[in-house]
Design an enzyme around this catalytic site. Structure first.
Site, PDB file in Angstrom:
ATOM      1  N   HIS A 307       0.859  -1.193   0.000  1.00 33.47           N
ATOM      2  CA  HIS A 307       0.000   0.000   0.000  1.00 33.47           C
ATOM      3  C   HIS A 307       0.886   1.231   0.000  1.00 33.47           C
ATOM      4  O   HIS A 307       1.957   1.242   0.611  1.00 33.47           O
ATOM      5  CB  HIS A 307      -0.882   0.008   1.257  1.00 33.47           C
ATOM      6  N   ASP A 364      -8.042  -4.980  -0.244  1.00 38.11           N
ATOM      7  CA  ASP A 364      -8.532  -5.814  -1.349  1.00 38.11           C
ATOM      8  C   ASP A 364      -8.209  -7.291  -1.191  1.00 38.11           C
ATOM      9  O   ASP A 364      -8.670  -8.112  -1.994  1.00 38.11           O
ATOM     10  CB  ASP A 364      -7.937  -5.304  -2.668  1.00 38.11           C
TER      11      ASP A 364
HETATM   12  C1  SDX Z   1      -6.159   0.282  -2.953  1.00 38.83           C
HETATM   13  O1  SDX Z   1      -4.234   4.707  -1.921  1.00 38.83           O
HETATM   14  C2  SDX Z   1      -5.226   4.113  -1.340  1.00 38.83           C
HETATM   15  O2  SDX Z   1      -5.645   4.468  -0.267  1.00 38.83           O
HETATM   16  C3  SDX Z   1      -5.841   2.954  -2.126  1.00 38.83           C
HETATM   17  C4  SDX Z   1      -6.882   2.130  -1.395  1.00 38.83           C
HETATM   18  C5  SDX Z   1      -8.133   2.918  -1.131  1.00 38.83           C
HETATM   19  O3  SDX Z   1      -8.859   2.579  -0.177  1.00 38.83           O
HETATM   20  O4  SDX Z   1      -8.458   3.815  -1.955  1.00 38.83           O
HETATM   21  O5  SDX Z   1      -6.354   1.675  -0.168  1.00 38.83           O
HETATM   22  C6  SDX Z   1      -7.301   0.921  -2.225  1.00 38.83           C
HETATM   23  O6  SDX Z   1      -5.910   0.633  -4.083  1.00 38.83           O
HETATM   24  C7  SDX Z   1      -5.320  -0.736  -2.230  1.00 38.83           C
HETATM   25  C8  SDX Z   1      -4.092  -1.235  -3.079  1.00 38.83           C
HETATM   26  C9  SDX Z   1      -4.601  -2.321  -4.039  1.00 38.83           C
HETATM   27  N1  SDX Z   1      -3.566  -2.676  -4.991  1.00 38.83           N
HETATM   28  C10 SDX Z   1      -2.928  -3.887  -4.943  1.00 38.83           C
HETATM   29  O7  SDX Z   1      -3.134  -4.742  -4.081  1.00 38.83           O
HETATM   30  C11 SDX Z   1      -1.959  -4.135  -6.094  1.00 38.83           C
HETATM   31  C12 SDX Z   1      -0.664  -4.748  -5.549  1.00 38.83           C
HETATM   32  N2  SDX Z   1       0.027  -3.704  -4.782  1.00 38.83           N
HETATM   33  C13 SDX Z   1       1.043  -2.941  -5.475  1.00 38.83           C
HETATM   34  O8  SDX Z   1       0.922  -2.804  -6.834  1.00 38.83           O
HETATM   35  C14 SDX Z   1       1.561  -1.747  -4.678  1.00 38.83           C
HETATM   36  O9  SDX Z   1       1.819  -2.190  -3.415  1.00 38.83           O
HETATM   37  C15 SDX Z   1       0.715  -0.485  -4.621  1.00 38.83           C
HETATM   38  C16 SDX Z   1       0.337  -0.007  -5.985  1.00 38.83           C
HETATM   39  C17 SDX Z   1      -0.502  -0.709  -3.804  1.00 38.83           C
HETATM   40  C18 SDX Z   1       1.575   0.589  -3.946  1.00 38.83           C
HETATM   41  O10 SDX Z   1       2.646   0.822  -4.757  1.00 38.83           O
HETATM   42  P1  SDX Z   1       3.766   1.924  -4.394  1.00 38.83           P
HETATM   43  O11 SDX Z   1       3.455   2.622  -3.131  1.00 38.83           O
HETATM   44  O12 SDX Z   1       3.971   2.760  -5.616  1.00 38.83           O
HETATM   45  O13 SDX Z   1       5.014   1.051  -4.068  1.00 38.83           O
HETATM   46  P2  SDX Z   1       6.052   0.560  -5.150  1.00 38.83           P
HETATM   47  O14 SDX Z   1       5.336   0.049  -6.361  1.00 38.83           O
HETATM   48  O15 SDX Z   1       7.070   1.631  -5.319  1.00 38.83           O
HETATM   49  O16 SDX Z   1       6.704  -0.714  -4.385  1.00 38.83           O
HETATM   50  C19 SDX Z   1       7.759  -0.543  -3.437  1.00 38.83           C
HETATM   51  C20 SDX Z   1       8.513  -1.864  -3.478  1.00 38.83           C
HETATM   52  C21 SDX Z   1       8.990  -2.233  -4.908  1.00 38.83           C
HETATM   53  O17 SDX Z   1      10.098  -3.091  -4.773  1.00 38.83           O
HETATM   54  P3  SDX Z   1      11.600  -2.394  -4.915  1.00 38.83           P
HETATM   55  O18 SDX Z   1      11.607  -1.646  -6.228  1.00 38.83           O
HETATM   56  O19 SDX Z   1      11.713  -1.483  -3.689  1.00 38.83           O
HETATM   57  O20 SDX Z   1      12.536  -3.578  -4.867  1.00 38.83           O
HETATM   58  O21 SDX Z   1       7.655  -2.927  -3.072  1.00 38.83           O
HETATM   59  C22 SDX Z   1       7.463  -3.842  -4.152  1.00 38.83           C
HETATM   60  C23 SDX Z   1       7.835  -3.091  -5.426  1.00 38.83           C
HETATM   61  O22 SDX Z   1       8.260  -3.994  -6.419  1.00 38.83           O
HETATM   62  N3  SDX Z   1       6.024  -4.185  -4.148  1.00 38.83           N
HETATM   63  C24 SDX Z   1       5.543  -5.406  -4.374  1.00 38.83           C
HETATM   64  C25 SDX Z   1       4.153  -5.295  -4.200  1.00 38.83           C
HETATM   65  N4  SDX Z   1       3.826  -4.021  -3.882  1.00 38.83           N
HETATM   66  C26 SDX Z   1       4.993  -3.333  -3.850  1.00 38.83           C
HETATM   67  N5  SDX Z   1       6.149  -6.568  -4.711  1.00 38.83           N
HETATM   68  C27 SDX Z   1       5.339  -7.639  -4.864  1.00 38.83           C
HETATM   69  N6  SDX Z   1       3.990  -7.612  -4.711  1.00 38.83           N
HETATM   70  C28 SDX Z   1       3.367  -6.465  -4.378  1.00 38.83           C
HETATM   71  N7  SDX Z   1       2.043  -6.425  -4.240  1.00 38.83           N
END
Ligand code: SDX
Length: 428
Positions: A307, A364
């Site tokens: 998140h 989710d």
């Molecule tokens: C919602 O913003 C809100 O409040 C949203 C929400 C709401 O109520 O409105 O809470 C609802 O959208 C919840 C999130 C639902 N999405 C997912 O479950 C999709 C999977 N999650 C990711 O795609 C990700 O965690 C996000 C999009 C939610 C957040 O992404 P960020 O903050 O941009 O973080 P990032 O992509 O920069 O990740 C940081 C690190 C990276 O690794 P490094 O480059 O540091 O090595 O964490 C890793 C990412 O690769 N990472 C994951 C991951 N999420 C982040 N690796 C594997 N699986 C994941 N799910």
């Protein structure tokens, strides 16, 4: 803490006010940055460090896993309130008195009919259309059927628009689902409560008497509350920036629905179930999917994990996980998918990659398990998120307009070609 922040550029110092919120959050007000520095701006892809507004609606502390709507904890509201009470709280700022609550319910019921011509728009969609695309279109179409734009400075006009959209959205949601299933449309029953009526419109059948299941009513009411607002997330920011051009409420909500559709945002609840079903078909090999999630060369992400703001457990995920257990137990449903989800959660919480990145289950991760147990088709999961988020979007849109915020227009850092002369086609 000092009340100003100093930035030094080319040996020249610039001071900017430090502002504090009621929860002691601290921000640097850079609204005069460009003017005072002769053009310098900040750059913050994804706005990870940038506040877009001041808001009094929802507070969340990502480090502590705290979420409050207008000061009330999500745990208390999920336990003690119902969805329309929470909607009223988010939009108007206070929990309704009994009289206000009863009137709110009645006024929403009075608006729960939609123009019959909406059916012509619905019929124009192929059955294969994703419900989020249909709902976004129908919400925008509501502008055509309710052309008078909202006068946000008129409490009466704003209230009328609120009850209109809260009254009509459940009908649009139910009709979208039934159209996809080839079922005749159900017009609902205003003698029922809001969530009861939504479930009836979704699940009634013309050849049998629809029987309410209080377990499902309670579970869905709780899920809608948990999804009702979440400060400046992607879709809410979309609603606010769309409304900042003074586009109408329905048009702004339609834009928010489209933003929510993405699998990184609200679309994740559908993607989580698709992921869990893939793991189940793969013999429940969670380790393989954990490895894929950590493999940088693999675009696969563990959907429902991580998140932007929560670097601790998403408080909503905790409540939904408990509710999923309760709903499956009460329905007498043994769903192996829930066990796979729990196994995945356990593995992730013990895995250094996830621990280092503070990746916890989010809202989710478990919600789809409840929707599935309720018989809601997987493509409708994000629509259920949208109907829950509706009051939050309305509240945020109203706040932005009442505060007379300027049109949202971010700056950029240009990295393209510098000036060059045109080349005639015969010389290219
Ligand atoms: C919602 O913003 C809100 O409040 C949203 C929400 C709401 O109520 O409105 O809470 C609802 O959208 C919840 C999130 C639902 N999405 C997912 O479950 C999709 C999977 N999650 C990711 O795609 C990700 O965690 C996000 C999009 C939610 C957040 O992404 P960020 O903050 O941009 O973080 P990032 O992509 O920069 O990740 C940081 C690190 C990276 O690794 P490094 O480059 O540091 O090595 O964490 C890793 C990412 O690769 N990472 C994951 C991951 N999420 C982040 N690796 C594997 N699986 C994941 N799910």
């Amino acid at each position: 803490m000092t009340d100003t922040a100093t930035i030094e550029i080319d040996n020249k110092k610039y001071e900017f006010p430090i502002v504090k919120g009621t929860e002691n959050e601290v921000a640097i007000d850079i609204s005069k940055l460009r003017a005072s520095t002769g053009g310098v701006i900040t750059l913050d892809s994804g706005y990870k460090n940038t506040g877009s507004c001041e808001s009094a609606i929802t507070f969340l502390d990502g480090e502590k896993g705290v979420l409050r709507y207008r000061g009330y904890s999500i745990e208390e509201l999920a336990e003690k309130a119902d969805f329309l009470e929470v909607a009223y709280l988010l939009i108007f700022g206070e929990l309704p008195t009994k009289e206000q609550n009863d009137k709110f319910h009645d006024d929403i019921k009075a608006e729960s009919a939609v123009d019959e011509d909406i059916k012509k728009i619905l019929d124009a969609f192929p059955k294969a259309a994703h419900p989020m695309g249909v709902i976004s279109s129908l919400t925008s179409a509501l502008t055509a059927f309710n052309p008078s734009s909202v006068n946000v400075d008129s409490e009466e006009d704003m209230y009328k628009s609120v009850v209109r959209i809260l009254g009509k959205m459940p009908v649009l949601v139910a009709w979208t689902m039934r159209k996809k299933q080839g079922q005749p449309l159900d017009y609902g029953d205003n003698s029922l409560g809001y969530v009861e009526n939504l479930l009836k419109m979704m699940f009634s059948r013309p050849n049998s008497c629809y029987v309410q299941n209080p377990v499902l009513v309670d579970a869905l009411d709780k899920l809608l509350i948990l999804h009702a607002d979440h400060e400046q997330n992607c879709s809410t920011s979309t609603v606010r920036i769309t409304g900042s051009s003074h586009a109408g409420l329905f048009a702004s909500l339609s834009a928010g629905i489209s933003a929510l559709w993405g699998p990184l945002h609200g679309g994740a609840n559908q993607a989580v179930l698709e992921m869990l079903e893939a793991i189940q078909e793969d013999g429940g090999d969670t380790k393989k999917y954990m490895a894929k999630a950590k493999d940088k060369s693999d675009p696969f992400r563990l959907m429902g994990f991580g998140h932007r703001v929560y670097k601790n457990f998403d408080p909503r995920a905790k409540i939904i996980k408990k509710a999923a257990d309760q709903v499956l137990h009460d329905l007498g449903v043994e769903d192996p998918i829930l066990e796979i989800a729990k196994g995945l959660e356990k593995e992730a919480l013990e895995d250094q990659y996830f621990v280092d990145r503070k990746l916890y289950p989010n809202v989710d991760f478990y919600s789809g398990i409840i929707y599935r147990a309720m018989g809601i088709p997987i493509e409708m999961f994000t629509v259920m998120f949208a109907i829950g988020r509706l009051p939050g979007w309305i509240a945020q849109w109203r706040e932005m307009r009442l505060r007379k915020e300027p049109i949202g227009r971010p700056r950029q850092l240009y990295i393209g070609e510098t000036s060059r002369d045109f080349i005639p086609i015969n010389k290219r």
